[in-house]
Each structure stands twice: as structure tokens, then as C-alpha cells.
Design a protein around this motif. Structure first.
Motif, PDB file in Angstrom:
ATOM      1  N   TYR A   4     -39.681  -8.208  31.715  1.00 59.35           N
ATOM      2  CA  TYR A   4     -38.825  -7.295  30.947  1.00 59.35           C
ATOM      3  C   TYR A   4     -37.444  -7.910  30.709  1.00 59.35           C
ATOM      4  O   TYR A   4     -36.942  -7.908  29.587  1.00 59.35           O
ATOM      5  N   VAL A   5     -36.855  -8.454  31.769  1.00 60.65           N
ATOM      6  CA  VAL A   5     -35.517  -9.063  31.646  1.00 60.65           C
ATOM      7  C   VAL A   5     -35.574 -10.286  30.735  1.00 60.65           C
ATOM      8  O   VAL A   5     -34.697 -10.487  29.887  1.00 60.65           O
ATOM      9  N   ALA A   6     -36.629 -11.108  30.891  1.00 61.06           N
ATOM     10  CA  ALA A   6     -36.744 -12.338  30.094  1.00 61.06           C
ATOM     11  C   ALA A   6     -36.876 -12.046  28.602  1.00 61.06           C
ATOM     12  O   ALA A   6     -36.328 -12.777  27.769  1.00 61.06           O
ATOM     13  N   ILE A   7     -37.583 -10.960  28.249  1.00 61.34           N
ATOM     14  CA  ILE A   7     -37.824 -10.645  26.838  1.00 61.34           C
ATOM     15  C   ILE A   7     -36.737  -9.744  26.245  1.00 61.34           C
ATOM     16  O   ILE A   7     -36.287  -9.959  25.124  1.00 61.34           O
ATOM     17  N   CYS A   8     -36.308  -8.756  27.023  1.00 57.19           N
ATOM     18  CA  CYS A   8     -35.353  -7.764  26.501  1.00 57.19           C
ATOM     19  C   CYS A   8     -33.888  -8.141  26.724  1.00 57.19           C
ATOM     20  O   CYS A   8     -33.009  -7.614  26.047  1.00 57.19           O
ATOM     21  N   VAL A  57     -29.156 -12.028  35.932  1.00 56.36           N
ATOM     22  CA  VAL A  57     -29.818 -10.812  36.424  1.00 56.36           C
ATOM     23  C   VAL A  57     -30.890 -11.157  37.452  1.00 56.36           C
ATOM     24  O   VAL A  57     -30.948 -10.581  38.538  1.00 56.36           O
ATOM     25  N   MET A  58     -31.752 -12.119  37.107  1.00 58.47           N
ATOM     26  CA  MET A  58     -32.834 -12.515  38.015  1.00 58.47           C
ATOM     27  C   MET A  58     -32.416 -13.743  38.828  1.00 58.47           C
ATOM     28  O   MET A  58     -33.105 -14.761  38.855  1.00 58.47           O
ATOM     29  N   PHE A 100     -46.769   0.772  40.094  1.00 60.61           N
ATOM     30  CA  PHE A 100     -47.512   0.904  38.840  1.00 60.61           C
ATOM     31  C   PHE A 100     -46.631   1.535  37.756  1.00 60.61           C
ATOM     32  O   PHE A 100     -46.649   1.101  36.595  1.00 60.61           O
ATOM     33  N   ALA A 101     -45.852   2.549  38.126  1.00 61.93           N
ATOM     34  CA  ALA A 101     -44.928   3.181  37.179  1.00 61.93           C
ATOM     35  C   ALA A 101     -43.876   2.182  36.710  1.00 61.93           C
ATOM     36  O   ALA A 101     -43.507   2.161  35.525  1.00 61.93           O
ATOM     37  N   CYS A 102     -43.413   1.363  37.638  1.00 57.50           N
ATOM     38  CA  CYS A 102     -42.444   0.315  37.296  1.00 57.50           C
ATOM     39  C   CYS A 102     -43.040  -0.654  36.270  1.00 57.50           C
ATOM     40  O   CYS A 102     -42.360  -1.056  35.314  1.00 57.50           O
ATOM     41  N   ILE A 103     -44.296  -1.012  36.455  1.00 59.52           N
ATOM     42  CA  ILE A 103     -44.987  -1.920  35.519  1.00 59.52           C
ATOM     43  C   ILE A 103     -45.124  -1.262  34.143  1.00 59.52           C
ATOM     44  O   ILE A 103     -44.840  -1.882  33.116  1.00 59.52           O
ATOM     45  N   ILE A 104     -45.532   0.008  34.133  1.00 55.52           N
ATOM     46  CA  ILE A 104     -45.727   0.731  32.866  1.00 55.52           C
ATOM     47  C   ILE A 104     -44.405   0.836  32.103  1.00 55.52           C
ATOM     48  O   ILE A 104     -44.336   0.565  30.889  1.00 55.52           O
ATOM     49  N   ILE A 105     -43.328   1.231  32.791  1.00 55.63           N
ATOM     50  CA  ILE A 105     -42.008   1.370  32.149  1.00 55.63           C
ATOM     51  C   ILE A 105     -41.529   0.030  31.617  1.00 55.63           C
ATOM     52  O   ILE A 105     -41.019  -0.061  30.488  1.00 55.63           O
ATOM     53  N   SER A 106     -41.709  -1.037  32.412  1.00 55.33           N
ATOM     54  CA  SER A 106     -41.291  -2.372  31.977  1.00 55.33           C
ATOM     55  C   SER A 106     -42.013  -2.784  30.705  1.00 55.33           C
ATOM     56  O   SER A 106     -41.389  -3.278  29.754  1.00 55.33           O
ATOM     57  N   TYR A 107     -43.319  -2.541  30.661  1.00 57.72           N
ATOM     58  CA  TYR A 107     -44.086  -2.966  29.493  1.00 57.72           C
ATOM     59  C   TYR A 107     -43.871  -2.065  28.275  1.00 57.72           C
ATOM     60  O   TYR A 107     -43.975  -2.531  27.134  1.00 57.72           O
ATOM     61  N   LEU A 108     -43.542  -0.811  28.493  1.00 57.41           N
ATOM     62  CA  LEU A 108     -43.185   0.053  27.366  1.00 57.41           C
ATOM     63  C   LEU A 108     -41.899  -0.437  26.706  1.00 57.41           C
ATOM     64  O   LEU A 108     -41.786  -0.491  25.472  1.00 57.41           O
ATOM     65  N   ARG A 109     -40.928  -0.837  27.543  1.00 56.45           N
ATOM     66  CA  ARG A 109     -39.659  -1.347  27.005  1.00 56.45           C
ATOM     67  C   ARG A 109     -39.852  -2.715  26.356  1.00 56.45           C
ATOM     68  O   ARG A 109     -39.209  -3.035  25.358  1.00 56.45           O
ATOM     69  N   ILE A 110     -40.760  -3.505  26.927  1.00 60.86           N
ATOM     70  CA  ILE A 110     -41.096  -4.799  26.306  1.00 60.86           C
ATOM     71  C   ILE A 110     -41.729  -4.566  24.936  1.00 60.86           C
ATOM     72  O   ILE A 110     -41.383  -5.243  23.957  1.00 60.86           O
TER      73      ILE A 110
END
Length: 323
Positions: free
Chosen positions: A121-125, A133-134, A209-219
């Protein structure tokens, strides 16, 4: 009537009780285990030896590969012994220890997958601030949290299991000491265990899992805004390997654990094999075949190993001729 004394050992029924199946299953899981060890070890060595792979994404991948080695080692060696054994027993203490480390490494796996999703998410957004950040400190904090929480989660489960009284017969209808099959042998009330499993246990699985879903939605939102088709493909290609592993891991876990204890059957063993053995074996192939940097790193490592073997062979030949 139940025997209410603490059972000294359990019998692991395994994947099949038929004698003619034991040797083929032994051969199959031995090959899978060796492939898992070799594949994940190569991933770790490739990342550690290549300066171009020294970034957060590959840092988490190397830890994931190490965790996968530990994860399968908790289960498969005992499986292999039982395939060739007539008794197929496991002591009470060994059973709880296996359960603890299985839960520990399984939870670390899920939190590492969440950390890798955050990294993508950080790398793309937010690519211009990716390095800040990372940074190494934040990566270590994410890793420390993953390990610390997983240790506490596993300890809670094992302590709650240890307070139960188990009945004879002591046969576990599974190939390792997983929580649900062991709970089915309890004579005392498992209400607290089941409540904890459906609350704290569910939260510990759903949080990453929620963290993964939110990250990929923003991606996804960020990628849709990219004007060029080539840019979109490049962004999605960096996530495809991770998404494949997440689907395998969480898909099989959801099938096994998101159901009442009473409905847990032997059929769930197939899904358990997927997330305990198959996913760990496939991870190196998924990340190496679908990632150009990882593929290049592995090729460099293999060439280095071959060069070193050729050098040792030449040295040995020269020594023999010198005699």
C-alpha cells in the motif's frame, strides 16, 4: 462411562487408517516437506545475499519463509513418523507443545501477510515517502508486534486447553494436535474455549485480514487513477504474488475454523493440509516465478552455489593429482 483421569497420551488417527495408504502418504509428505525446506531456504539465502533485495518487502518475505519452515516442521516430521508407526501416539505434553507452536507460527504468518499488504500500500499509494514510512525501525516494530501477540494468543489457547479433562477413547481424528479435534475429546465443559475461539480467536484472524482488505481497497482506488494501462499492470504485478498466497492461506483457514465445533469433520483435513503444508511449499514458487527481482536473485544465488561447488571440485581433483 468416561475415564476422568488425565490421559497420558493421544492417538493421532492421521489422514488415513488403511495400512496400504501409509507408505504412499509418507513418500508424498516427505517430498513436500523437503521441497518446502529447500524452497524457503533458497528464498532466505537469495534475499540475504543480494543487496538489491534489501528492502521491507523482501525483509518480510524472508521472515515469512523462515516462519513457513518452522510451521511445517511443527507438524510434518511427526506425521512422517506416524505413517511408519503402528502406535501413532503423542504424549499429552507433546500434544500441547505442538498446538502452541502451530498456533504461534500460524498467527505470525497471518500478521506477516498483513505487514506485506501495508508495505505494498505504501509503495503504490505513497511512493515518494516509502523509504521514510517503511524504515527499518517500523519494520522491526511490526515484526515484534506480530511475534509478541502470537505468543500471547497461543499461550492463552494452550492454558485453556490444559484446564480441561479428557475422556477415553483418546483418538484424535486428525494428523496433528489442532484445537478443534482435541476439544471434541474433552469430558469437561468447553464453553470457555469455544467463546474465546469465537471472540479473541476470530479477532486475531480477522484483524490482519481486515488490514489486508483495507490496504488492497486503497491500492485498487490508487491504481484506477493511473492513466496508462502499462502503469496499472505494473502496479498490479507487484501485488499478484502476495494476493495469491493470501487467498490460499485465508481461504482454507476460513473453511476449517469459521464453523461450530460440532460440525468439524474429517473432511476439513484437506483444507488443513492446504494452509499447513501446501501453502508453505508453494510460497517460494509463487514469489519467485511471479517476481522478476526475486527470480533474478535466485538465479544469482544458484550461479554462486554452482561456482563454489565447481571450485571445491577442482580443488579436490588437484589434491588427488598432487598425491
Amino acid at each position: 462411562m468416561c475415564n476422568l483421569t488425565r490421559l497420558p497420551e493421544f492417538i493421532l488417527l492421521g489422514l488415513s487408517s488403511r495400512p496400504e495408504d501409509q507408505k504412499p502418504l509418507f513418500a508424498l509428505f516427505l517430498v513436500m516437506y523437503l521441497v518446502t525446506l529447500m524452497g524457503n531456504l533458497l528464498i532466505i539465502l537469495a534475499i540475504r545475499s543480494d543487496p538489491q533485495l534489501q528492502n521491507p518487502m523482501y525483509f518480510f518475505l524472508s521472515i515469512l519463509s523462515f516462519t513457513d519452515i518452522c510451521y511445517t516442521t511443527v507438524i510434518v516430521p511427526k506425521m512422517l513418523v506416524n505413517f511408519l508407526s503402528k502406535t501413532k501416539t503423542i504424549s499429552y505434553a507433546e500434544c500441547l507443545a505442538q498446538m502452541y507452536f502451530f498456533l504461534l507460527y500460524g498467527n505470525i504468518d497471518s500478521y506477516l501477510l498483513a505487514a506485506m499488504a501495508i508495505d505494498r500500500y505504501v509503495a503504490i499509494c505513497n511512493p515518494f515517502h516509502y523509504v521514510t514510512v517503511m524504515n527499518h525501525r517500523r519494520c522491526m516494530l511490526l515484526l515484534t508486534f506480530s511475534v509478541a501477540f502470537s505468543c500471547l494468543h497461543s499461550l492463552l489457547y494452550v492454558l485453556l486447553m490444559n484446564r480441561l479433562t479428557f475422556c477415553a477413547p483418546n483418538v484424535i481424528h486428525h494428523f496433528f494436535c489442532d484445537a478443534n479435534p482435541v476439544l471434541k475429546l474433552a469430558c469437561s465443559s468447553t464453553f470457555v474455549n469455544e467463546v474465546v475461539a469465537m471472540t479473541e480467536g476470530l479477532a486475531s484472524v480477522m484483524a490482519p485480514f481486515a488490514c489486508i482488505i483495507i490496504s488492497y481497497l486503497r491500492i485498487l482506488i490508487a491504481v484506477v487513477k493511473i492513466p496508462s494501462a502499462a502503469g496499472k499492470r505494473k502496479a498490479f504485478s507487484t501485488c499478484s504474488s502476495h494476493l495469491t498466497v493470501v487467498t490460499l492461506f485465508y481461504g482454507s483457514i476460513s473453511y476449517v475454523y469459521f464453523q461450530p465445533l460440532s460440525s468439524y469433520t474429517v473432511k476439513d483435513q484437506i483444507a488443513t493440509v492446504i494452509y499447513t503444508v501446501l501453502t508453505s511449499m508453494l510460497n517460494p514458487f509463487i514469489y519467485s516465478l511471479r517476481n522478476k527481482d526475486m527470480k533474478r536473485g535466485l538465479e544469482k544465488l544458484i550461479r554462486r552455489i554452482q561456482s563454489e561447488m565447481d571450485r571445491l571440485s577442482t580443488t579436490k581433483t588437484n589434491k588427488i593429482r598432487g598425491r
